[in-house]
Design a protein around this motif. Sequence first.
Motif, short mmCIF file in Angstrom:
data_model
loop_
_atom_site.label_atom_id
_atom_site.label_comp_id
_atom_site.label_asym_id
_atom_site.label_seq_id
_atom_site.Cartn_x
_atom_site.Cartn_y
_atom_site.Cartn_z
N PHE A 215 21.21 26.52 99.10
CA PHE A 215 19.82 26.54 99.60
C PHE A 215 18.98 27.62 98.93
CE2 PHE A 215 18.31 29.92 102.47
CZ PHE A 215 19.38 30.79 102.40
N LYS A 216 19.63 28.56 98.26
CA LYS A 216 18.88 29.61 97.57
C LYS A 216 17.89 29.05 96.56
CE LYS A 216 21.12 33.32 99.21
NZ LYS A 216 22.12 32.73 100.09
N ASP A 217 18.11 27.81 96.13
CA ASP A 217 17.18 27.20 95.18
C ASP A 217 15.76 27.11 95.75
OD1 ASP A 217 18.70 26.71 92.83
OD2 ASP A 217 19.68 25.00 93.79
N GLU B 274 23.09 23.03 106.45
CA GLU B 274 24.20 23.08 105.50
C GLU B 274 23.62 23.67 104.22
OE1 GLU B 274 26.83 23.67 104.19
OE2 GLU B 274 28.14 22.06 104.85
N THR B 275 24.12 24.87 103.86
CA THR B 275 23.47 25.64 102.81
C THR B 275 24.10 25.50 101.43
OG1 THR B 275 24.72 27.47 103.73
CG2 THR B 275 22.36 27.42 104.21
N ALA B 276 25.30 24.93 101.36
CA ALA B 276 25.93 24.81 100.04
C ALA B 276 26.72 23.51 99.94
CB ALA B 276 26.87 25.99 99.79
N GLY C 261 26.68 35.65 96.00
CA GLY C 261 27.30 34.46 95.43
C GLY C 261 26.30 33.44 94.92
N ASP C 262 25.31 33.07 95.74
CA ASP C 262 24.46 31.96 95.37
C ASP C 262 23.07 32.35 94.86
OD1 ASP C 262 26.32 29.95 95.97
OD2 ASP C 262 25.87 30.12 98.10
N THR C 263 22.57 33.49 95.34
CA THR C 263 21.23 33.90 94.92
C THR C 263 21.13 34.05 93.41
OG1 THR C 263 20.77 35.10 96.93
CG2 THR C 263 19.57 35.80 95.00
N SER D 13 23.99 32.57 108.76
CA SER D 13 23.21 33.74 108.35
C SER D 13 24.05 34.88 107.79
CB SER D 13 22.41 34.26 109.55
OG SER D 13 21.48 33.27 109.96
N GLY D 14 23.44 35.57 106.81
CA GLY D 14 24.08 36.73 106.20
C GLY D 14 23.06 37.85 106.08
N ASN D 15 22.11 37.63 105.18
CA ASN D 15 21.04 38.60 105.00
C ASN D 15 19.83 38.27 105.85
OD1 ASN D 15 20.59 41.01 103.78
ND2 ASN D 15 20.07 40.18 101.77
N PHE D 16 19.87 37.16 106.53
CA PHE D 16 18.87 36.71 107.51
C PHE D 16 17.50 36.37 106.94
CE2 PHE D 16 20.89 36.58 111.60
CZ PHE D 16 22.11 37.14 111.31
N GLY D 17 17.43 36.04 105.65
CA GLY D 17 16.17 35.55 105.10
C GLY D 17 15.88 34.16 105.63
C1 LIG Z 1 22.78 33.15 101.11
C2 LIG Z 1 23.53 32.13 101.82
C3 LIG Z 1 23.58 32.11 103.21
C4 LIG Z 1 22.93 33.18 104.06
O1 LIG Z 1 21.52 33.13 104.03
P1 LIG Z 1 20.68 34.41 104.45
O2 LIG Z 1 19.25 34.03 104.23
O3 LIG Z 1 21.11 35.52 103.58
O4 LIG Z 1 20.99 34.67 105.88
C5 LIG Z 1 24.26 31.09 103.82
N1 LIG Z 1 24.90 30.14 103.10
C6 LIG Z 1 24.88 30.14 101.77
C7 LIG Z 1 25.63 29.08 101.04
C8 LIG Z 1 24.19 31.12 101.07
O5 LIG Z 1 24.19 31.11 99.75
#
Ligand SMILES: *Cc1c(COP(=O)(O)O)cnc(C)c1O
Length: 444
Positions: A109-111, A383-385, A140-142, A251-255
């Motif tokens: 989802f960083k895209d 689903e982010t990846a 990892g993904d950013t 969530s990780g960095n919560f953006g």
């Molecule tokens: C970065 C990331 C997250 C976390 O998103 P944040 O905006 O940092 O909370 C979750 N899943 C994947 C696959 C990511 O790359």
Amino acid sequence: MKFHSTKKSENDKSVGLKEAVLNGLAPDGGLYMPDTIPKFDGDFFQKIEGMSFPDIAFEIAKYFITQEDVPESILRSMVNEAFNFEVPIIELDKNLYVLELFHGPTLAFKDFGARFMAVLMSYFVKQSKNKITILVATSGDTGSAVAHGFLGVKDINVVILYPSGKVSMLQEKQLTSMSGNITALEILGNFDDCQKMVKQAFLDEDLKKSIILASANSINIARLLPQSFYYVYICSELRKTGKQIVISVPSGNFGNLTAGLIAKRMGAPIYKFIASTNINDIVPAYLATGIFNPRPSLSTISNAMDVGNPSNFSRMLELYNNDVEKMREDVCGVSFTDAETREAIKKVFDKYNYIMDPHGTVAYLGLCDFLKNSDKYSGVFIETADPAKFSEEVEKAIDKTVPIPERLRTYLHRKKQAVLLKNNFSELKDFLLNKPQNNHKKYK
Ligand SMILES: *Cc1c(COP(=O)(O)O)cnc(C)c1O
């Protein structure tokens, strides 16, 4: 639209979009926030009904980006260029939806944030005629999303810091195999260390004198804003269900979550957010106790969420005036172990024949925990990846091969090119001062 620092130092004035985007971090070390969160017009959701994702994105972008910042016709083409991929909503079960945000070029989802930021920044840099170096720490993904967005853009160099041994094999291939204006630094530390080094670089006087640095982390406001777009999109699509919408965000960095909170504040009809984390449960713990207690991150199988001091927390605090009670009205927090994550990957595969990646799975678990089989809500997990990015883990859980999409497969045979640095700011500083602009790389 003006932007101010979350630290609200006395002598910090609000700045325009261009300055906020190129600065990344405010001079006082705070993060930029819009001075006011715009509100959708009363007929906004009627107006966007049935619109495509890029069309909706454009309608929202106009609330933040005025004609003086970017002429409307250019903004329109920026949106089309950044969001040139699908945003599917999958109905897994009754009242249970997956918002798949991994169909961009780097399969995470960083895209969304990174590509929009890249077109916006490239536009501003072209105007200023300077050379800039974009510094980005990645869990990892950013890194690859940012690098992909800027690949081959003139006058922009990208330096990625990633934690050695803490990203998946395919993530590392993606990070380290783009050459040209992209350099990968492999840091002997964890993501928090990488992030700290980047923050320090922005405050360093010697670096300020010799190179123009810009930040591309989720701390950059140009990454945050576009992440609000898909929350509005999902509301537009699910409004017809007539049920209240609950969205679980891994969530990780919560953006990602912060952008959702902004969308809600603008008027998106979202009843509740679930802040779903792995055992790095700093924010769920804050929601439970009212105490924010950052600590070193622990490694998990959802490694892009291994964050011990989430940067965007200061933005969340600002949105709720430091009031945990107020935040609780909109957000619940919950965390899960790797064992629970693995088990859920298998369960969902067996039940729905749907393959989740570890990050989306954490969100799935958070949603189930909230819904508890109630059919009162339309439940959505993000689903982010693409699961193929984490095939080692996913295949172990489901005991099947995960299909690798073509655009990921191309990375498999590329050669890793990275510069190994100690977890030490002076190493980064030396690297930036001595190497800079082009390509003296140590190949490994
Ligand atoms: C970065 C990331 C997250 C976390 O998103 P944040 O905006 O940092 O909370 C979750 N899943 C994947 C696959 C990511 O790359």
